[in-house]
Motif scaffolding. Structure first.
Motif, PDB file in Angstrom:
ATOM      1  N   LYS A   1     -13.285 -13.309  -0.282  1.00 30.62           N
ATOM      2  CA  LYS A   1     -13.059 -12.569  -0.505  1.00 30.62           C
ATOM      3  C   LYS A   1     -12.879 -11.779   0.216  1.00 30.62           C
ATOM      4  O   LYS A   1     -14.460 -10.667   0.975  1.00 30.62           O
ATOM      5  CB  LYS A   1     -14.619 -12.587  -1.966  1.00 30.62           C
ATOM      6  CG  LYS A   1     -14.439 -13.504  -2.738  1.00 30.62           C
ATOM      7  CD  LYS A   1     -15.477 -13.355  -3.689  1.00 30.62           C
ATOM      8  CE  LYS A   1     -15.291 -13.068  -5.015  1.00 30.62           C
ATOM      9  NZ  LYS A   1     -16.581 -12.275  -5.355  1.00 30.62           N
ATOM     10  N   PRO A   2     -11.915 -10.955   0.486  1.00 29.39           N
ATOM     11  CA  PRO A   2     -11.883  -9.433   1.427  1.00 29.39           C
ATOM     12  C   PRO A   2     -12.665  -8.603   0.608  1.00 29.39           C
ATOM     13  O   PRO A   2     -12.602  -8.348   0.086  1.00 29.39           O
ATOM     14  CB  PRO A   2     -10.257  -9.292   2.070  1.00 29.39           C
ATOM     15  CG  PRO A   2      -9.498 -10.752   1.225  1.00 29.39           C
ATOM     16  CD  PRO A   2     -10.790 -11.221  -0.154  1.00 29.39           C
TER      17      PRO A   2
ATOM     18  N   SER B   1      -6.452 -11.714   5.710  1.00 26.17           N
ATOM     19  CA  SER B   1      -6.291 -12.893   4.671  1.00 26.17           C
ATOM     20  C   SER B   1      -4.656 -13.325   4.685  1.00 26.17           C
ATOM     21  O   SER B   1      -4.826 -14.438   4.060  1.00 26.17           O
ATOM     22  CB  SER B   1      -7.200 -12.888   3.799  1.00 26.17           C
ATOM     23  OG  SER B   1      -6.836 -12.280   2.916  1.00 26.17           O
ATOM     24  N   TYR B   2      -4.197 -12.064   4.551  1.00 26.98           N
ATOM     25  CA  TYR B   2      -2.528 -12.651   4.076  1.00 26.98           C
ATOM     26  C   TYR B   2      -1.677 -12.481   5.315  1.00 26.98           C
ATOM     27  O   TYR B   2      -0.462 -13.287   5.125  1.00 26.98           O
ATOM     28  CB  TYR B   2      -2.343 -11.263   3.053  1.00 26.98           C
ATOM     29  CG  TYR B   2      -0.869 -11.032   2.050  1.00 26.98           C
ATOM     30  CD1 TYR B   2      -2.129 -11.573   0.726  1.00 26.98           C
ATOM     31  CD2 TYR B   2      -0.199 -10.905   2.877  1.00 26.98           C
ATOM     32  CE1 TYR B   2      -1.053 -11.966   0.280  1.00 26.98           C
ATOM     33  CE2 TYR B   2       0.829 -10.599   1.289  1.00 26.98           C
ATOM     34  CZ  TYR B   2       0.321 -12.002   0.200  1.00 26.98           C
ATOM     35  OH  TYR B   2       1.349 -11.295  -0.329  1.00 26.98           O
TER      36      TYR B   2
ATOM     37  N   ASP C   1     -10.431   3.130   9.875  1.00 26.61           N
ATOM     38  CA  ASP C   1     -10.475   2.209  10.775  1.00 26.61           C
ATOM     39  C   ASP C   1     -10.321   1.204   9.546  1.00 26.61           C
ATOM     40  O   ASP C   1     -10.173   2.007   8.228  1.00 26.61           O
ATOM     41  CB  ASP C   1     -11.430   1.486  11.378  1.00 26.61           C
ATOM     42  CG  ASP C   1     -10.904  -0.113  12.040  1.00 26.61           C
ATOM     43  OD1 ASP C   1     -10.402  -0.137  13.471  1.00 26.61           O
ATOM     44  OD2 ASP C   1     -11.258  -1.175  10.627  1.00 26.61           O
ATOM     45  N   LEU C   2      -9.067   0.419   9.009  1.00 24.98           N
ATOM     46  CA  LEU C   2      -9.027  -0.688   8.202  1.00 24.98           C
ATOM     47  C   LEU C   2     -10.489  -1.130   8.066  1.00 24.98           C
ATOM     48  O   LEU C   2     -10.044  -1.564   6.146  1.00 24.98           O
ATOM     49  CB  LEU C   2      -7.985  -1.937   8.618  1.00 24.98           C
ATOM     50  CG  LEU C   2      -6.404  -1.580   8.236  1.00 24.98           C
ATOM     51  CD1 LEU C   2      -4.997  -2.545   8.249  1.00 24.98           C
ATOM     52  CD2 LEU C   2      -5.736  -0.591   6.702  1.00 24.98           C
ATOM     53  N   ARG C   3     -10.634  -1.233   8.699  1.00 25.51           N
ATOM     54  CA  ARG C   3     -12.317  -1.820   7.691  1.00 25.51           C
ATOM     55  C   ARG C   3     -13.006  -0.304   6.679  1.00 25.51           C
ATOM     56  O   ARG C   3     -13.941  -1.041   5.887  1.00 25.51           O
ATOM     57  CB  ARG C   3     -13.521  -2.360   9.170  1.00 25.51           C
ATOM     58  CG  ARG C   3     -13.318  -3.224   9.946  1.00 25.51           C
ATOM     59  CD  ARG C   3     -14.713  -3.526  10.624  1.00 25.51           C
ATOM     60  NE  ARG C   3     -14.010  -4.642  11.296  1.00 25.51           N
ATOM     61  CZ  ARG C   3     -13.381  -4.358  12.682  1.00 25.51           C
ATOM     62  NH1 ARG C   3     -12.452  -3.500  13.364  1.00 25.51           N
ATOM     63  NH2 ARG C   3     -12.618  -5.958  13.078  1.00 25.51           N
TER      64      ARG C   3
ATOM     65  N   VAL D   1      -5.706   0.292  -0.838  1.00 23.17           N
ATOM     66  CA  VAL D   1      -5.205   0.594  -0.071  1.00 23.17           C
ATOM     67  C   VAL D   1      -3.848  -0.309   0.554  1.00 23.17           C
ATOM     68  O   VAL D   1      -2.101  -0.292   0.477  1.00 23.17           O
ATOM     69  CB  VAL D   1      -6.123   1.001   1.002  1.00 23.17           C
ATOM     70  CG1 VAL D   1      -4.510   1.651   2.546  1.00 23.17           C
ATOM     71  CG2 VAL D   1      -6.356   2.099   0.450  1.00 23.17           C
ATOM     72  N   LEU D   2      -3.963  -1.332   0.702  1.00 27.54           N
ATOM     73  CA  LEU D   2      -3.253  -2.586   0.844  1.00 27.54           C
ATOM     74  C   LEU D   2      -2.340  -3.102   0.405  1.00 27.54           C
ATOM     75  O   LEU D   2      -1.474  -3.786   0.648  1.00 27.54           O
ATOM     76  CB  LEU D   2      -3.325  -3.581   2.262  1.00 27.54           C
ATOM     77  CG  LEU D   2      -3.794  -2.876   4.060  1.00 27.54           C
ATOM     78  CD1 LEU D   2      -3.929  -3.975   4.536  1.00 27.54           C
ATOM     79  CD2 LEU D   2      -2.436  -1.904   4.499  1.00 27.54           C
ATOM     80  N   ALA D   3      -3.031  -3.648  -0.839  1.00 25.17           N
ATOM     81  CA  ALA D   3      -2.994  -4.778  -2.056  1.00 25.17           C
ATOM     82  C   ALA D   3      -1.069  -3.384  -2.564  1.00 25.17           C
ATOM     83  O   ALA D   3      -0.720  -4.649  -2.791  1.00 25.17           O
ATOM     84  CB  ALA D   3      -3.576  -4.156  -2.495  1.00 25.17           C
ATOM     85  N   ARG D   4      -1.587  -2.679  -2.532  1.00 22.22           N
ATOM     86  CA  ARG D   4      -0.019  -1.878  -3.070  1.00 22.22           C
ATOM     87  C   ARG D   4       1.185  -2.180  -2.238  1.00 22.22           C
ATOM     88  O   ARG D   4       1.982  -1.810  -2.842  1.00 22.22           O
ATOM     89  CB  ARG D   4      -0.359  -0.674  -3.893  1.00 22.22           C
ATOM     90  CG  ARG D   4      -1.118   0.347  -3.049  1.00 22.22           C
ATOM     91  CD  ARG D   4      -0.718   1.468  -4.086  1.00 22.22           C
ATOM     92  NE  ARG D   4      -1.224   2.502  -2.840  1.00 22.22           N
ATOM     93  CZ  ARG D   4      -3.208   3.525  -2.540  1.00 22.22           C
ATOM     94  NH1 ARG D   4      -3.883   2.890  -3.843  1.00 22.22           N
ATOM     95  NH2 ARG D   4      -2.851   4.213  -1.910  1.00 22.22           N
TER      96      ARG D   4
END
Ligand SMILES: Cc1cc2nc3c(=O)[nH]c(=O)nc-3n(C[C@H](O)[C@H](O)[C@H](O)COP(=O)(O)OP(=O)(O)OC[C@H]3O[C@@H](n4cnc5c(N)ncnc54)[C@H](O)[C@@H]3O)c2cc1C
Length: 375
Positions: free
Chosen positions: A133-134, A143-144, A165-167, A173-176
Motif C-alpha cells: 500500500k504505497p 513498487s512499480y 522529495d518524492l516522499r 502525481v506518479l499514477a497519472r
C-alpha cells in the motif's frame, strides 16, 4: 441602452477564448489587457535577435488533444503542421533512452532484451520493491518500477522540478504518468497532435481580431478598472487579486538559458537530463516544425526554481501531499463565488495545471455558461 462592456485580464489562451466567444455571441465591447508586451501568454514565440531562430519564449509548447471539438475550434484561427512529439532522456553510462518509460527504456537500462509485455513483467518483477500500500509517490515508484528507474526518472526529476522529495508528494502525481508496456516511442497518445503553422502568437492574434475586441498590452490590472465594466474575466493569479489575504499560492517557475551554435547529437528536439545537475531538459528548436531556422542552432536549457526567484513568473501550480496550497486556493475560490461580477479563468485564475487544449475547453465552458445565464 448602451452595449455591455467586458474586461478580460490576460491575453493568453484563456482570455482570448473568452473574449472571442463574447464578441461572437452578443453586441458588446470587450477590452483585453495584458501586463506583458505580447499576446499569447506562455505560448508566445519570437525570433532570436542573434541567430534568427524562431522559438517558444516560455519553453516548448506542443499542441495535443483527443477532443475534435477543440481541434476544430482552433482550426478556425490556424493551419497546422503535423508533429508527433518524442522525448528522450539522457542517462549517464547508457545514452539516450525513450520517455515516457517503455519496454525499450527498461531494456536499455537493464541490458535485458524484452520482446513483449509478458517479458517486461518478468524483468520488472525482479526489480520491484514489495510495498502493498504505497503511501507516497516514492513508495509507489519503487513498487512499480524498482529502484533504478525510480531514482533516475522520478526522484531526481521531482527534486529538480519541484524542489520536493518524492516522499512528500501524493501517489496521484506518479499514477497519472504514462507507462508503456510496448515500444511506442511517442510522448502523447492523443488523436490530434500538431503545431500551429504560423505559431501560437498568430493564432491568438487572429482570435482577438474582431471589431468588438480591443487589446492593450503593457497594462497591469488594477481594481478600479473594474468599475467601467459589467463583468471582469480574470486570468491573473487569484491570490494576487485578493492581496494574498489567505496566504500565497505556491508556483514553480523556470529560468531559460539560450546557447548558440551548440552541438546537439540527439534525434529528438527535447532531451531530459537524469543527472543530479540543475537542468531538467534542453531543446533544439531546429527540430520542431515551424521553429528554429536560424543561422546557427539555438539550444535552450531549463532550470526550475521558485517563482519568487524568477521575476514572479508563475508557471506550475504546486500540489503537495498535505494539500496546503489547494486549501488556500479554496478560500480564494469561495470568496470569488460571492462576487457576481468577476470570473476567474485560466491557469493562475483557477490554480490548475492546464495544457492548452484543456484551458481552451475550460474557457469555452465558462463563456457558454455565462452567456446562457445572461439569457
Ligand atoms: C514551460 C511550460 C511548458 C508548457 N508546455 C505545454 C505543452 O507542451 N502543451 C500544452 O498544451 N501546454 C503547455 N503548457 C501550458 C500552457 O502554457 C497553458 O495551458 C496556457 O498558457 C494557459 O493559458 P492561460 O491563458 O491560462 O495562461 P497564460 O498563458 O499564463 O496567460 C495569462 C496572461 O495573463 C497575464 N496577466 C497576469 N497577471 C496580470 C495582471 N495583473 N494584469 C494584466 N495581465 C496579467 C499574463 O501576462 C499572461 O499573459 C506549458 C506551460 C509551461 C509553463
Amino acid at each position: 441602452m448602451s452595449k455591455p462592456k467586458f474586461l478580460v485580464v490576460g491575453a493568453g489562451f484563456a482570455g482570448a477564448v473568452i473574449a472571442r466567444e463574447l464578441a461572437d455571441a452578443i453586441d458588446c465591447h470587450v477590452d483585453v489587457i495584458d501586463v506583458r508586451p505580447h499576446l499569447a501568454g506562455n505560448a508566445y514565440e519570437k525570433t532570436c535577435s542573434e541567430t534568427g531562430a524562431k522559438y517558444h519564449v516560455y519553453g516548448p509548447h506542443i499542441f495535443h488533444t483527443n477532443d475534435a471539438r477543440i481541434y476544430d475550434y482552433l482550426s478556425r484561427f490556424t493551419e497546422w503542421l503535423p508533429y508527433k512529439h518524442k522525448v528522450l532522456a539522457s542517462v549517464e553510462g547508457v545514452g539516450d533512452v525513450p520517455l515516457p518509460v517503455n519496454a525499450d527504456t527498461i531494456s536499455l537500462l537493464t541490458g535485458k532484451s524484452i520482446a513483449n509485455a509478458e517479458e517486461l513483467e518478468v524483468v520488472l518483477a525482479e526489480v520491484r520493491v514489495d510495498i502493498p500500500k504505497p503511501e507516497n509517490a516514492w513508495e509507489y515508484a519503487l513498487s512499480y518500477y524498482g529502484e533504478q528507474v525510480s531514482e533516475l526518472f522520478f526522484r531526481r526529476y521531482s527534486w529538480k522540478m519541484w524542489g520536493i522529495d518524492l516522499r512528500d508528494l501524493p501517489v496521484s502525481v506518479l499514477a497519472r504518468i504514462p507507462f508503456r508496456t510496448g515500444t511506442n516511442p511517442y510522448y502523447f497518445d492523443d488523436s490530434f497532435q500538431s503545431m500551429p503553422k504560423a505559431g501560437y502568437t498568430s493564432l491568438i492574434e487572429k482570435m482577438l481580431d474582431h471589431p468588438r475586441i480591443s487589446v492593450s498590452l503593457n497594462v497591469r490590472f488594477s481594481k478600479e478598472m473594474e468599475l467601467g465594466y459589467s463583468h471582469t474575466f480574470c486570468s491573473m493569479p487569484i491570490d494576487e487579486y485578493y492581496g494574498f489575504e489567505f496566504g500565497e499560492l505556491g508556483y514553480r517557475s523556470i529560468v531559460f538559458e539560450h546557447r548558440h551554435g551548440e552541438q546537439f547529437p540527439h534525434e529528438v528536439p527535447t532531451v531530459n537530463f537524469t543527472d543530479t545537475g540543475r537542468y531538467t531538459r534542453k531543446t533544439n528548436w531546429d527540430l520542431y516544425p515551424g521553429l528554429g531556422g536560424g543561422c546557427e542552432a539555438l539550444v535552450t536549457y531549463e532550470t526550475p526554481c521558485d517563482y519568487r526567484e524568477n521575476n514572479m513568473e508563475r508557471y506550475y501550480p504546486v500540489k503537495t501531499t498535505d494539500g496546503r496550497f489547494s486549501k488556500i486556493y479554496e478560500c480564494y475560490r469561495d470568496v470569488s463565488k460571492a462576487n457576481a461580477s468577476i470570473t476567474f479563468i485560466g491557469r493562475c485564475g483557477q490554480y490548475r495545471y492546464f495544457d492548452m487544449h484543456q484551458v481552451v475547453a475550460n474557457s469555452l465552458t465558462i463563456a457558454r455558461r455565462f452567456l446562457l445565464a445572461r439569457g
